[in-house]
Design a protein around this motif. Structure first.
Motif, PDB file in Angstrom:
ATOM      1  N   PHE A 106       0.808  -1.198   0.179  1.00  0.00           N
ATOM      2  CA  PHE A 106      -0.016  -0.025  -0.018  1.00  0.00           C
ATOM      3  C   PHE A 106       0.990   1.278   0.042  1.00  0.00           C
ATOM      4  CE2 PHE A 106      -1.416   3.166   3.208  1.00  0.00           C
ATOM      5  CZ  PHE A 106      -2.095   3.812   2.461  1.00  0.00           C
ATOM      6  N   SER A 107       1.779   1.412   1.103  1.00  0.00           N
ATOM      7  CA  SER A 107       2.743   2.572   1.045  1.00  0.00           C
ATOM      8  C   SER A 107       3.490   2.640  -0.235  1.00  0.00           C
ATOM      9  CB  SER A 107       3.467   2.478   2.389  1.00  0.00           C
ATOM     10  OG  SER A 107       2.492   2.912   3.502  1.00  0.00           O
ATOM     11  N   PRO A 152       1.467   0.979  10.302  1.00  0.00           N
ATOM     12  CA  PRO A 152       0.778   1.416  11.200  1.00  0.00           C
ATOM     13  C   PRO A 152       1.048   1.828  12.534  1.00  0.00           C
ATOM     14  CG  PRO A 152      -0.388  -0.228   9.703  1.00  0.00           C
ATOM     15  CD  PRO A 152       1.039  -0.175   9.508  1.00  0.00           C
ATOM     16  N   GLU A 168      -5.073   7.517   7.252  1.00  0.00           N
ATOM     17  CA  GLU A 168      -5.514   6.977   6.103  1.00  0.00           C
ATOM     18  C   GLU A 168      -6.834   6.388   6.424  1.00  0.00           C
ATOM     19  OE1 GLU A 168      -6.617   6.428   3.048  1.00  0.00           O
ATOM     20  OE2 GLU A 168      -4.276   6.152   2.521  1.00  0.00           O
ATOM     21  N   PHE A 170     -10.634   4.428   4.867  1.00  0.00           N
ATOM     22  CA  PHE A 170     -11.200   3.362   4.007  1.00  0.00           C
ATOM     23  C   PHE A 170     -12.339   3.725   2.960  1.00  0.00           C
ATOM     24  CE2 PHE A 170      -8.357   1.885   7.174  1.00  0.00           C
ATOM     25  CZ  PHE A 170      -7.581   0.795   6.511  1.00  0.00           C
ATOM     26  N   GLU A 209      -8.066  -3.161   9.035  1.00  0.00           N
ATOM     27  CA  GLU A 209      -9.212  -3.016   8.973  1.00  0.00           C
ATOM     28  C   GLU A 209     -10.023  -4.290   9.254  1.00  0.00           C
ATOM     29  OE1 GLU A 209     -10.905  -4.840   6.471  1.00  0.00           O
ATOM     30  OE2 GLU A 209      -9.461  -5.724   5.356  1.00  0.00           O
ATOM     31  N   HIS A 246      -7.510   0.944   1.568  1.00  0.00           N
ATOM     32  CA  HIS A 246      -7.415   2.219   1.558  1.00  0.00           C
ATOM     33  C   HIS A 246      -7.488   3.393   0.624  1.00  0.00           C
ATOM     34  CE1 HIS A 246      -4.484  -0.609   3.408  1.00  0.00           C
ATOM     35  NE2 HIS A 246      -4.108   0.112   4.451  1.00  0.00           N
ATOM     36  N   ARG A 247      -8.277   4.459   1.180  1.00  0.00           N
ATOM     37  CA  ARG A 247      -8.632   5.435   0.370  1.00  0.00           C
ATOM     38  C   ARG A 247      -7.894   5.941  -0.872  1.00  0.00           C
ATOM     39  NH1 ARG A 247     -11.893   9.967   2.990  1.00  0.00           N
ATOM     40  NH2 ARG A 247     -13.256   8.083   3.518  1.00  0.00           N
ATOM     41  N   ARG A 248      -6.759   6.093  -0.438  1.00  0.00           N
ATOM     42  CA  ARG A 248      -5.657   6.677  -1.446  1.00  0.00           C
ATOM     43  C   ARG A 248      -5.497   5.569  -2.397  1.00  0.00           C
ATOM     44  NH1 ARG A 248      -4.044   9.066   3.428  1.00  0.00           N
ATOM     45  NH2 ARG A 248      -3.419  11.172   3.534  1.00  0.00           N
ATOM     46  N   ARG A 272      -9.950   5.624  10.789  1.00  0.00           N
ATOM     47  CA  ARG A 272      -8.780   6.003  10.157  1.00  0.00           C
ATOM     48  C   ARG A 272      -7.506   5.345  10.856  1.00  0.00           C
ATOM     49  NH1 ARG A 272     -10.294  10.408   7.449  1.00  0.00           N
ATOM     50  NH2 ARG A 272      -8.109  11.017   6.938  1.00  0.00           N
ATOM     51  N   GLN A 275      -0.334   6.294   9.762  1.00  0.00           N
ATOM     52  CA  GLN A 275       0.649   5.613   9.270  1.00  0.00           C
ATOM     53  C   GLN A 275       1.777   6.253   9.700  1.00  0.00           C
ATOM     54  OE1 GLN A 275       0.517   2.824   7.816  1.00  0.00           O
ATOM     55  NE2 GLN A 275       1.815   2.618   5.920  1.00  0.00           N
ATOM     56  N   GLY A 309      -7.098  12.272  -0.137  1.00  0.00           N
ATOM     57  CA  GLY A 309      -7.130  11.723   0.853  1.00  0.00           C
ATOM     58  C   GLY A 309      -7.964  12.176   2.110  1.00  0.00           C
TER      59      GLY A 309
END
Length: 313
Positions: A106-107, A152, A168, A170, A209, A246-248, A272, A275, A309
């Motif tokens: 993800f990152s 996280p 972050e 979701f 999540e 993750h939203r981004r 939320r 990170q 984001g």
């Protein structure tokens, strides 16, 4: 060099034996002959009056005394290494240093393209070795295997410092021709009744999540489990399934996939994730890591230029 009649050079051999639990592999890593390392092990056994490593079947196991010594030996070596090798200054345009960073995909997908672009724009010659996160990420710091963790906050060790990078949230990700997309919204009942694509972090018990769902007393019907955050949105295409992403990342992949992003049907603040970046406490004054931590902060600002984001899905 000796301390209390112990040849301190033997600690390097002991650390390798503890980590690899093999005389042959430790000797290879230390560029020693097996006979020389066996001799070192015999001297260590004599000094500590303990076998330290014993043969169990086809492998060697640590004795209870060795289990106690393992972290102490590694701690000493990490402290010595960071003190001796740390340069008084750091110039990214001149250094070819390699930074070892443990990071999720993800990152790696949403943040690190900006990290690498900034480093190149500034003439950086440093190298980046991006590695997958492990079941016990703090151990990679303790053992000196990682320069930084991007992780996280929940997974961080309380023994080492951190800097916040970004929060972050979701989104629900669905195929744009699914019934969920056509309705344009998803109630909590519909969310729980749907089939789900869930990411299970490699080597880790649960994703953030998933822990949120359990903490909220919610049970989803998991139909597909993936080892990759990035893959999850791809796996809902052509189905009625839902992925909580993750939203981004959801926004990035939706640019090239037939997806619809829907708001989560639960209070957003509770979902939320913070990170952070974490490093070993003995390396807080390492000029190279100070530069890299600043680079990460500036990359976050670039990543979120225009407010990415921050607005609802």
């Amino acid at each position: 060099m000796r301390f209390n009649k112990l040849d301190l050079n033997l600690l390097v051999a002991l650390d390798a034996l503890f980590r690899l639990r093999s005389v042959s592999r430790a000797a290879e890593q230390l560029h020693m002959s097996q006979s020389a390392l066996s001799s070192s092990l015999a001297r260590l056994r004599d000094y500590f009056n303990d076998e330290l490593l014993v043969q169990v079947g086809r492998q060697m196991e640590l004795t209870p005394r060795a289990e106690v010594l393992q972290e102490a030996v590694r701690d000493v070596l990490v402290r010595v290494n960071t003190t001796i090798t740390a340069m008084p200054y750091f110039d990214a345009t001149q250094s070819d240093r390699e930074f070892r960073i443990f990071v999720s995909d993800f990152s790696m997908a949403v943040l690190f393209p900006h990290v690498l672009a900034l480093a190149q724009e500034e003439g950086g010659k440093v190298r980046f070795h991006l590695l997958p996160q492990t079941r016990q990420p703090q151990r990679t710091l303790e053992q000196g295997d990682a320069d930084l963790l991007v992780i996280p906050q929940h997974y961080c060790s309380p023994d080492h410092p951190t800097d916040a990078l970004f929060d972050e949230a979701f989104s629900c990700v669905v195929w744009n021709r699914s019934a969920h997309a056509l309705r344009g919204e998803m109630t909590l009942e519909q969310y729980l009744a749907a089939g789900h694509v869930v990411m299970q972090p490699p080597g880790m018990d649960r994703s953030f999540e998933h822990m949120f769902m359990q903490g909220s007393g919610l049970t989803r019907r998991v139909e597909v489990t993936s080892f990759s955050f990035l893959a999850a949105p791809y796996l809902v295409v052509g189905t009625e399934r839902v992925a909580t992403v993750h939203r981004r990342l959801a926004r990035e992949v939706s640019r090239g996939l037939p997806l619809t992003l829907l708001p989560m049907p639960m209070p957003m603040q509770a979902q939320r994730m913070e990170q952070v970046v974490q490093w070993h406490k003995y390396r807080s004054q390492d000029p190279g890591l100070i530069w890299l931590r600043d680079l990460l902060q500036r990359a976050v600002l670039r990543m979120d230029e225009g407010g990415a984001g921050q607005t609802p899905a």
